[in-house]
Design a protein around this motif. Structure first.
Motif, PDB file in Angstrom:
ATOM      1  N   TYR A 144      32.263  11.864  15.107  1.00  0.00           N
ATOM      2  CA  TYR A 144      31.049  11.972  15.923  1.00  0.00           C
ATOM      3  C   TYR A 144      30.916  10.864  16.969  1.00  0.00           C
ATOM      4  N   ASP A 145      31.963  10.091  17.213  1.00  0.00           N
ATOM      5  CA  ASP A 145      31.880   9.021  18.214  1.00  0.00           C
ATOM      6  C   ASP A 145      31.428   9.556  19.574  1.00  0.00           C
ATOM      7  N   GLY A 146      32.029  10.652  20.004  1.00  0.00           N
ATOM      8  CA  GLY A 146      31.701  11.214  21.313  1.00  0.00           C
ATOM      9  C   GLY A 146      30.256  11.698  21.378  1.00  0.00           C
ATOM     10  N   LEU A 147      29.781  12.296  20.290  1.00  0.00           N
ATOM     11  CA  LEU A 147      28.401  12.772  20.251  1.00  0.00           C
ATOM     12  C   LEU A 147      27.421  11.609  20.324  1.00  0.00           C
ATOM     13  N   VAL A 148      27.678  10.579  19.541  1.00  0.00           N
ATOM     14  CA  VAL A 148      26.783   9.416  19.539  1.00  0.00           C
ATOM     15  C   VAL A 148      26.778   8.758  20.919  1.00  0.00           C
TER      16      VAL A 148
END
Length: 197
Positions: A144-148
């Motif tokens: 979820y790095d990109g989402l965060v």
């Protein structure tokens, strides 16, 4: 007679396993943690992918599993008839409402657009005051790095307030995140020794 569960966590996750073995291992850890501590898993009722892994692990560790699945997905997601309770409902709206009602807290594991839609819905409900249950995002292997990062950009662009980000606990490790969610849900009122969970 089966005792009431110590806590109830709604887990959103993929009906596929994904490419990284860590996703499956983390789903197994989450289910085991819930089951070993006398908890209850509430989830989408399927036996495929991460959904099946977390349910199987919860049952194997002695926990209760409540599966909730719409009629239209009984065959597509392979309804898990091993659940302690399996509810077959008419619509996705019925599914999500019942899942939310049966949960003390929400946790999102890796998944696709269905998982994201469920996460954002309970997050929006929390923002609007429809519930005050804690929400967690398990960022396994940086999934979820990109989402965060995108959400933080939304804050910078002033489409979101910083306090909205504070409504979701993000952690890459399952055990501390699960502990935080149970504590934030006030489950110490059940007599659990939270120092040991």
């Amino acid at each position: 007679m089966t005792p009431d569960p110590a806590f109830s966590i709604c887990v959103y996750c993929g009906s596929r396993p994904g490419t990284d073995p860590q996703f499956t291992e983390t789903a197994r850890l989450v289910g085991t943690w819930i089951g070993q501590r006398g908890g209850q898993l509430v989830y989408g009722g399927g036996k495929n992918g991460l959904m099946g892994v977390v349910a199987e692990a919860t049952l194997a560790a002695g926990g209760r599993v409540v599966g909730i699945i719409p009629k239209a997905l009984v065959e597509k997601e392979w309804a898990n008839h091993s659940c302690t309770e399996l509810h077959i409902v008419d619509t996705m709206h019925d599914r999500k409402r019942l899942m939310a009602e049966r949960a003390d807290a929400f946790l999102s594991l890796p998944g696709g657009i269905g998982t994201l839609e469920e996460l954002f819905e309970v997050w929006t409900w929390r923002q609007l005051g429809y519930h005050d249950k804690p929400i967690g995002l398990l960022n396994t292997a940086g999934y979820y790095d990109g989402l965060v990062a995108f959400l933080r950009s939304s804050v910078r662009q002033q489409f979101m307030n910083e306090w909205l980000m504070d409504l979701v606990k993000v952690n890459a490790e399952p055990e501390p995140l699960l502990r935080d969610l149970v504590q934030a849900a006030g489950m110490n009122a059940t007599g659990l020794d939270l120092s040991e969970i």
